[in-house]
Write a protein that holds these residues in place. Sequence first.
Motif, PDB file in Angstrom:
ATOM      1  N   LEU A 115       0.877  -1.176   0.000  1.00 11.88           N
ATOM      2  CA  LEU A 115       0.000   0.000   0.000  1.00 11.88           C
ATOM      3  C   LEU A 115       0.909   1.218   0.000  1.00 11.88           C
ATOM      4  N   GLY A 117       2.317   5.062   0.086  1.00  6.06           N
ATOM      5  CA  GLY A 117       1.998   6.174   0.979  1.00  6.06           C
ATOM      6  C   GLY A 117       2.881   6.230   2.208  1.00  6.06           C
ATOM      7  N   PHE A 122      -0.212   4.447   8.024  1.00  4.62           N
ATOM      8  CA  PHE A 122      -0.302   3.159   7.325  1.00  4.62           C
ATOM      9  C   PHE A 122      -1.419   2.268   7.863  1.00  4.62           C
ATOM     10  N   ARG A 125      -4.786   3.292   6.702  1.00  6.66           N
ATOM     11  CA  ARG A 125      -4.964   3.013   5.272  1.00  6.66           C
ATOM     12  C   ARG A 125      -5.204   1.521   5.031  1.00  6.66           C
ATOM     13  N   GLU A 128      -8.660   0.470   6.074  1.00  4.09           N
ATOM     14  CA  GLU A 128      -9.663   0.979   5.133  1.00  4.09           C
ATOM     15  C   GLU A 128      -9.874   0.039   3.943  1.00  4.09           C
ATOM     16  N   GLN A 129      -8.929  -0.866   3.708  1.00  7.56           N
ATOM     17  CA  GLN A 129      -9.062  -1.814   2.600  1.00  7.56           C
ATOM     18  C   GLN A 129     -10.103  -2.894   2.899  1.00  7.56           C
ATOM     19  N   PRO A 172       3.808  -0.882   3.674  1.00 11.21           N
ATOM     20  CA  PRO A 172       3.966   0.302   2.838  1.00 11.21           C
ATOM     21  C   PRO A 172       5.141   0.266   1.858  1.00 11.21           C
TER      22      PRO A 172
END
Length: 184
Positions: A115, A117, A122, A125, A128-129, A172
Amino acid sequence: MKQITELADLVNDMPRFVDALTSFSERLQLDLSAYHADHISLRCHQNATADRWREGLAQCATLLNETEINGRPIYLFSLDAALSVGPLSIDLVELPYPGEKRYPHEGWEHIELVLSGGEEGFYARALEQLTDQALIAPGIKVKQSSPKGEHERLPNPTLAITNGTVTIKFHPHSLRDIVASERE
């Protein structure tokens, strides 16, 4: 891989892994084709099995790195030809030698997805997946960790989601970037 005797069990195990991964990703409502698959990882119970796989991988891949994490050697092999793992094409194999934990199955165990970013934010994020239903579903476990090799300079936190049979991890940075950070 198909012609390498030392890897016959892994070739035979791939359909089981792909089926388990596909079923798990559908349960999580996670479209794997939307991600960059960084690597696929193995698990075994005995050093002799890890030695055999290492010998086999050396015949169809280049050793990218060898490091120690949590007291055990971990080898990274860059494959000469990528593996098809469901909708993913993966050209990096992680071979950790056995540690204290025993896994229910010897063979392919997890994939890791990048991911982008960076480390900042992290975990949010990564979470959120996944849908709320996936996060609270029975038998699903989520774990945050920050494994680190001896010379790593680039933090690479991990969010792992498992059903006990197969695991999908997010991080990440690619392992190639982590290895490059060790060599700087």
